[in-house]
Structures are given as structure tokens and as C-alpha cells.
Write a protein that holds these residues in place. Structure first.
Motif, PDB file in Angstrom:
ATOM      1  N   TYR A  62       0.744  -1.266   0.083  1.00 60.95           N
ATOM      2  CA  TYR A  62       0.117   0.067  -0.036  1.00 60.95           C
ATOM      3  C   TYR A  62       0.761   1.178   0.166  1.00 60.95           C
ATOM      4  CZ  TYR A  62      -3.353   3.616   1.248  1.00 60.95           C
ATOM      5  OH  TYR A  62      -4.100   4.721   1.525  1.00 60.95           O
ATOM      6  N   TYR A  63       1.743   1.407   0.788  1.00 59.49           N
ATOM      7  CA  TYR A  63       2.800   2.597   0.790  1.00 59.49           C
ATOM      8  C   TYR A  63       3.774   2.697  -0.183  1.00 59.49           C
ATOM      9  CZ  TYR A  63       0.615   2.699   5.407  1.00 59.49           C
ATOM     10  OH  TYR A  63      -0.309   2.469   6.603  1.00 59.49           O
ATOM     11  N   ASP A  64       3.864   1.887  -0.964  1.00 63.26           N
ATOM     12  CA  ASP A  64       4.558   1.852  -2.129  1.00 63.26           C
ATOM     13  C   ASP A  64       3.775   2.047  -3.675  1.00 63.26           C
ATOM     14  OD1 ASP A  64       6.872   0.797  -1.261  1.00 63.26           O
ATOM     15  OD2 ASP A  64       6.545  -1.257  -1.309  1.00 63.26           O
ATOM     16  N   ASN A  65       2.572   1.726  -3.360  1.00 62.33           N
ATOM     17  CA  ASN A  65       1.573   2.073  -4.520  1.00 62.33           C
ATOM     18  C   ASN A  65       1.003   3.169  -4.285  1.00 62.33           C
ATOM     19  OD1 ASN A  65       2.363  -0.267  -5.833  1.00 62.33           O
ATOM     20  ND2 ASN A  65       0.756  -1.605  -5.024  1.00 62.33           N
ATOM     21  N   PHE A  66       0.426   3.732  -3.156  1.00 64.94           N
ATOM     22  CA  PHE A  66      -0.228   4.993  -2.818  1.00 64.94           C
ATOM     23  C   PHE A  66       0.291   5.863  -1.675  1.00 64.94           C
ATOM     24  CE2 PHE A  66      -3.247   1.524  -3.977  1.00 64.94           C
ATOM     25  CZ  PHE A  66      -3.772   1.881  -5.140  1.00 64.94           C
TER      26      PHE A  66
END
Length: 290
Positions: A62-66
Motif C-alpha cells: 500500500y505505501y509503495d503504490n499509494f
């Protein structure tokens, strides 16, 4: 008494608007409608927590994509608070006054569903429906169109590939029929969600076969249908009872406040928007309401 529209609401520019009686009534009517669609299809209603462990969201990339949308929460560091008090000028606590942020505020309801089912075997045709608060950091906020905190109703399919794909096909038809009955012209457009590593074969497949379609009123996406293939099944170890293989997932999402904005812009007032939804229900286009 003057009735305000969502775009005129106090807090509209901070991403934290409020709803009066008219808006609250319409939001509940819409949510009951969308939940009713899910329940009629066999979905189990569930309630998910508003916060999720940041470590679990990180496991889903999640924190890589968004990273641009991510919002995290941290408690006060009581020992440091005395030397780093609340900044009344800036209106915030300085980072030195906080403990490490181990909790995440998810930007979509469905993450909690996958994490709740991690490590489990599920029926091939599992359906879940939830409505949760979601949070997104934006470059700017605008009425009910773009918010820091908002409510999202989702109907989530977990099971076979066929089940996940049929779920989206059925709800696409339902959304389009409902919009027609509401006299709400929607445009269906392919979009992109970066659920897969950019260099992977799955990312290439996503570019060839879109995994997300949005339904837009004017320039505003108010609903979407999303397939994740077996990404969440693999990451969360959700397996099929029939085969033991990783489950496929898909979800249908409704941004409730965005529906309020679209309906009041289209019909001109809270009262006219509510009447349109009630008439759509009377015609049968809204489907079951629980």
C-alpha cells in the motif's frame, strides 16, 4: 431557512465537511440501497475497524503504490510532550511529540476484508459488504467531491476467477440501470490501480486488460468496479476450499459523499435528489433496500 448543498458546506475546503439532516437522510438512503444490492446477491454484512496495522498495509504494498494518499496515526509521546507542546500557531503537534506511527488509515474499505480473511479457506462464491470511513491525502479538497475523510460502501467478492468476474459484470449492469433511472448520465472509463509490481508480467497484463473501471458523472468518479486477480489471495494466503489455490478477488465501490455531490448537482437540491432515488426505487431500478 436556506438549504445548503454539499459544495457550500462548512469544512468543504478542509476535506472535513459536515452533513445536515437532508444530506444525512440521502446518504443513508443510498447506502441502504447499495448494501441491499450486496445482501440480495448473498453478501455477508460486516463491520471493519477504521484503523489497520501499518505493517499489514505495507505487506499489501500500500505505501509503495499509494504514498501520495497515505495517512497514518500516532499517539502522543507523553515524555516528549512537555518539551514539544501543541503548536497553536500551526495548529498541530510537532513530529517530535509523537510516537512512531504504527497505524494506517486506509484509503479504501476492501483492504480490511482481505486482511480479515488472511490465512483462511473460503467458499468459491464468498461475498462481503461493508461501509467504512476511508482517508486520502489530497493536493486540495472540494466539497463532497474530494475529501480527507469519507465513507465508502463496497461489495467484495472472494473466490474463483469466474465468481470475481461475474460479480463485476452483474454490478456494472446494476449501476448503469440505477443511473438511468436517476437521470444521472454516467461515463464508464478504464482506470489503473498499481496493485502489481511495475515490471512484472501481471503489470503488463493489467496494461493490456484493465483491472479497474470508473463510473464518472461529469469529471467525478462516483463508483468503480475493480478486479485484483489473485494478488490479495496470494499476499494474504486466502485459499479456496475447493482447490486449495489462491482466491481471486474483486470489488465494487461507491463513494457515498460523491454520490451526494453528483445527485444534488444534477437535480438541484437535496429534496429533488432524494425524490429521484425514491422514484428509482419505486421503479425497481434501485433493487432491494434493507
Amino acid at each position: 431557512m436556506t438549504t445548503t448543498t454539499p459544495e457550500q458546506n462548512v469544512g468543504a475546503t478542509t476535506g472535513l465537511p459536515t452533513l445536515g439532516p437532508e444530506g444525512t437522510r440521502l446518504l443513508r438512503l443510498l447506502d441502504d440501497t447499495f448494501e441491499g444490492w450486496g445482501v440480495a446477491a448473498g453478501a455477508r454484512p460486516m463491520t471493519m475497524p477504521p484503523l489497520l496495522p501499518a505493517a499489514d498495509l505495507a505487506k499489501l504494498d500500500y505505501y509503495d503504490n499509494f504514498p501520495h494518499q497515505a495517512v497514518v496515526a500516532a499517539p502522543l509521546d507523553l515524555e516528549r510532550r512537555a518539551t514539544t507542546p501543541f503548536d497553536t500557531t500551526a495548529g498541530r503537534f510537532p513530529s517530535d511529540a509523537l510516537e512512531p506511527a504504527a497505524l494506517g488509515l486506509p484509503s479504501a474499505s476492501c483492504y480490511a476484508v482481505y486482511l480479515t480473511h488472511q490465512g483462511t479457506r473460503v467458499a468459491d462464491d464468498t461475498l462481503v459488504t461493508i461501509c467504512s470511513w476511508c482517508f486520502r491525502k489530497e493536493t486540495h479538497y472540494e466539497g463532497m467531491r474530494r475529501q480527507l475523510g469519507f465513507r465508502m460502501r463496497e461489495v467484495v467478492a472472494i473466490g474463483t476467477r469466474e465468481h470475481a468476474e461475474n460479480h463485476l459484470a452483474e454490478f456494472t449492469t446494476r449501476i448503469q440501470s440505477f443511473a438511468k433511472a436517476l437521470d444521472l448520465p454516467l461515463r464508464r472509463e478504464a482506470a489503473c490501480d498499481p496493485f502489481f509490481d511495475k515490471g512484472s508480467s501481471k503489470a503488463v497484463l493489467q496494461r493490456l486488460t484493465p483491472v479497474k473501471y470508473e463510473f464518472l458523472y461529469e469529471d467525478l468518479a462516483i463508483a468503480s468496479v475493480n478486479t485484483h486477480r489473485n494478488f490479495f489471495g496470494e499476499r494474504c494466503d486466502i485459499t479456496l476450499a475447493s482447490t486449495g489455490g489462491p482466491a481471486f478477488t474483486s470489488c465494487v465501490a461507491f463513494g457515498l459523499e460523491r454520490w451526494l455531490s453528483a445527485l444534488t448537482r444534477r437535480h438541484g437540491s437535496w429534496e429533488s435528489a432524494e425524490r429521484a432515488v425514491l422514484e428509482a426505487g419505486a421503479s425497481g431500478a434501485a433493487g432491494p433496500v434493507i
